[in-house]
Scaffold this motif. Structure first.
Motif: not given
Length: 385
Positions: A16-17, A20-26
């Motif tokens: 997992k990047k 990634a979660a931070t970016i995709l969740s805005g």
């Protein structure tokens, strides 16, 4: 586990990047997310001419508007020239830039900085600034730019850190040539000679996040520049030189950036915001709209290549001869300082690489000023085919 297995333990596995979660969740924060709510807004008044000298700027009406903090012109900025190139010191690019210059060299070049309490007021003020120009003949074609009647950089206070073969009075940004062997003699011996001219056009990188910078002063009186940039350490050096202050008085912060692709390897909005904050001692922000990002920023250079290849009847290449000119925009920079022709196949008997970046006054901002040092391969490949 053996050392060999340890070396391969990550091969073929997915991870997992971490962000990634931070970016995709805005939830990821970018430059504009940190702008102080009371920051002054900067807008740039731009030139409608590709080449002109500013004779007069009348900002009296603009300064009378409520909420307008200042209007800055070339008369107000320091007179120390610098480069905006994303290069380590000593930069091979010439010190040819001022924060604001009396000469404008492309449609969209900066004429004045309008500083106001909000964007609407700044835009209103921009409409009542009156500028008188001495319009000059533009230099629009790199093929006719050398020794053109219009000298793009007529000033005498330009500075090179090292010899790069440039001659500003001839509109020559730099010059490079390396020859190994007897080109003409070896071509005469070849069974086949292929010769053609190729052109690769200028290209523009378009990041989702446009160019943007805000500046503040910290409790120690240091200038803090927060910017969407790929070159924070270079920007620090450029700001210090441009403002004529020690680098210890400048701090540059690079948050997450919403794309750059090399376009943010050149300082763009940073010098304007830094000058305003350092002069007024107040936070200030400059955000380019999409039109400014596309027309007043940086692009990749257009080039014209004249290429000759010589080969035996068995298809073994004996000679590679590449001579190019490049549209440097109005920047005095070495677009292509060297080419690694030593990596040509060992069968090559003669080879040449020559590049002459030529100054022009484009309708948009000039090309990226980072140090491009590798040969663009598609031209050669096309010729081989």
């Amino acid at each position: 586990m053996s050392e060999a297995l340890k070396a391969r333990q990550h091969v073929g596995k997915s991870y997992k990047k971490v962000d990634a979660a931070t970016i995709l969740s805005g939830r990821a924060a970018y430059t504009e997310d940190f702008v102080p709510p009371h920051a002054l807004v900067i807008k740039v008044l731009r030139s409608p001419h590709p080449m002109a000298k500013i004779l007069d700027i009348n900002a009296t009406a603009a300064l009378k508007l409520p909420g307008v903090e200042a209007v800055f012109t070339y008369k107000d900025v320091p007179k120390t020239r610098f480069t905006l190139a994303g290069q380590s010191y000593p930069e091979p690019s010439a010190y040819d830039s001022l924060i604001l210059d009396q000469y404008v060299r492309y449609v969209g070049d900066a004429v004045a900085l309008i500083v106001a309490k909000d964007e609407a007021t700044a835009l209103q003020a921009m409409k009542v600034v009156r500028v008188t120009y001495d319009v000059m003949e533009p230099v629009l074609d790199m093929r006719t730019a050398l020794d053109h009647p219009t000298v793009i950089h007529p000033e005498d206070d330009l500075h090179y850190n090292m010899p790069v073969g440039g001659d500003p009075k001839r509109n020559l940004a730099c010059s490079y040539s390396r020859v190994v062997g007897d080109i003409e003699g070896e071509l005469a011996k070849c069974d086949y000679v292929v010769e053609d001219t190729y052109f690769d056009q200028a290209t523009l990188q378009t990041a989702m996040e446009t160019f943007r910078t805000f500046c503040t002063l910290d409790q120690f009186g240091r200038l803090v520049c927060t910017s969407s940039t790929q070159i924070p350490f270079h920007v620090r050096r450029h700001i210090a030189r441009a403002l004529e202050i020690p680098a210890t008085k400048v701090r540059v912060i690079k948050p997450r950036i919403g794309g750059g692709f090399g376009s943010k390897q050149t300082a763009c909005t940073e010098l304007y915001a830094a000058f305003v904050t350092w002069t007024l001692k107040k936070p200030a922000v400059l955000i380019y709209d999409r039109h400014e990002a596309n027309n007043c920023s940086t692009s990749r250079h257009a080039r014209e290549w004249k290429i000759r290849l010589g080969a035996t009847k068995d298809g073994i290449i004996q000679v590679i001869d590449m001579v190019a000119i490049s549209d440097a925009g109005f920047c005095l920079l070495p677009l292509l300082r060297r080419a690694n022709i030593n990596r040509c196949p060992f069968t090559i008997r003669a080879k040449r690489f020559a590049m002459n970046p030529i100054l022009c006054t484009p309708i948009t901002w000039p090309a990226v000023r980072s140090a491009v040092t590798v040969l663009r391969k598609p031209c050669g490949r096309s010729n081989v085919r």
